[in-house]
Design a protein around this motif. Structure first.
Motif, mmCIF file in Angstrom:
data_model
loop_
_atom_site.group_PDB
_atom_site.id
_atom_site.type_symbol
_atom_site.label_atom_id
_atom_site.label_comp_id
_atom_site.label_asym_id
_atom_site.label_seq_id
_atom_site.Cartn_x
_atom_site.Cartn_y
_atom_site.Cartn_z
ATOM 1 N N GLY A 1 -10.812 6.653 39.845
ATOM 2 C CA GLY A 1 -11.381 7.773 39.099
ATOM 3 C C GLY A 1 -10.679 9.092 39.387
ATOM 4 O O GLY A 1 -11.206 10.166 39.060
ATOM 5 N N GLY B 1 -13.076 11.030 41.642
ATOM 6 C CA GLY B 1 -13.544 9.797 42.257
ATOM 7 C C GLY B 1 -13.352 9.817 43.764
ATOM 8 O O GLY B 1 -14.212 9.361 44.522
ATOM 9 N N ASN C 1 -16.523 1.758 40.967
ATOM 10 C CA ASN C 1 -16.123 2.845 40.078
ATOM 11 C C ASN C 1 -16.941 4.096 40.355
ATOM 12 O O ASN C 1 -17.761 4.122 41.290
ATOM 13 C CB ASN C 1 -16.265 2.412 38.612
ATOM 14 C CG ASN C 1 -17.664 1.877 38.316
ATOM 15 O OD1 ASN C 1 -18.662 2.376 38.841
ATOM 16 N ND2 ASN C 1 -17.752 0.844 37.486
ATOM 17 N N ILE C 2 -16.733 5.118 39.568
ATOM 18 C CA ILE C 2 -17.420 6.399 39.776
ATOM 19 C C ILE C 2 -18.933 6.253 39.686
ATOM 20 O O ILE C 2 -19.677 6.888 40.444
ATOM 21 C CB ILE C 2 -16.902 7.450 38.762
ATOM 22 C CG1 ILE C 2 -15.488 7.902 39.167
ATOM 23 C CG2 ILE C 2 -17.828 8.656 38.712
ATOM 24 C CD1 ILE C 2 -14.881 8.937 38.261
#
Length: 251
Positions: free
Chosen positions: A164, A168, A217-218
């Motif tokens: 990200g 991120g 992931n974020i």
């Protein structure tokens, strides 16, 4: 001597250099033994050995070894396993509500056994550095809560996780800071027990593989910040004196 004058910075930089060098075999050969066996996770242990060698304070290694114990702390073991399971399961549930469905971590029974053993070894290699040496070094200078933040920032930055992008990286590091605060609290409530630190790290990684597979992931970072952050806030409310305490540790 830099290692004596700036022990925190010296240890972190040494660990980063060692970890980057240990990454080279993965770049050349890819997976070594099993996907969960990462040579870079031995960076903190290498940093510890180098630090002790240069400062000639090798007694620290024996001190760390002596803190690997289980007796009198079985209640903590049970509570930590249950807590980590619940939090990671809730992360999975919230991600599903957010449009990130559960994806099974698939493999044969022997695959899971080998992966778990690899995770345990690598978590121990990390913890002897982060909680075995670095946290006590930081606690010599700062109160426990500030120490947990410093260790968390360094620990999070060490991963160099840019999933990200920069945003991120920041979110991931914040999530690690909250995990660090929780582990610092446990560490000091259990007489600096290293077995519990390795177990907590192992449970976090194992349950993450089971419930959060391919959802790194974020969105996950946000959910982890929410849940681990809430736990940290509750600990601060319930046991503020511990976090405000400044340890005088001679390691």
């Amino acid at each position: 001597m830099t290692f004596k004058r700036y022990p925190i910075i010296a240890y972190f930089l040494t660990t980063m250099i060692a970890s980057i060098l240990l990454l080279i075999p993965h770049l050349i050969f890819g997976v070594i033994l099993t996907p969960s066996f990462s040579l870079t996770q031995f960076g903190p242990a290498c940093g510890l050995l180098i630090w002790c060698g240069i400062t000639k304070e090798k007694y620290i290694l024996e001190d760390i070894r002596s803190r690997f114990r289980v007796k009198k702390f079985m209640n903590w073991v049970i509570c930590m396993i249950i807590y980590t399971f619940v939090i990671i399961f809730l992360c999975s549930f919230l991600l599903a509500l957010w449009g990130e469905p559960f994806i099974p971590w698939q493999g044969m029974v022997i695959f899971y056994i080998v992966e778990a053993i690899a995770m345990l070894i690598c978590c121990a290699a990390e913890e002897v550095g982060w909680r075995g040496l670095l946290l006590p070094l930081v606690e010599e200078k700062y109160p426990l809560f500030k120490s947990s933040i410093i260790v968390g920032v360094l620990w999070g930055a060490w991963h160099l996780n840019f999933t990200g992008g920069i945003f991120g990286f920041i979110l991931y590091t914040i999530s690690i800071v909250f995990v660090s605060a929780i582990m610092t609290w446990i560490f000091n409530k259990t007489d600096k027990n290293m077995t519990l630190m390795v177990l907590e790290h192992f449970c976090f990684n194992l349950f993450s593989h089971i419930f959060l597979w391919n959802r790194f992931n974020i969105k996950l970072f946000v959910v982890e910040i929410l849940l681990f952050g809430l736990t940290t806030v509750l600990l601060l409310i319930i046991d503020k004196p511990t976090f405000a305490e400044k340890k005088c540790i001679n390691i």
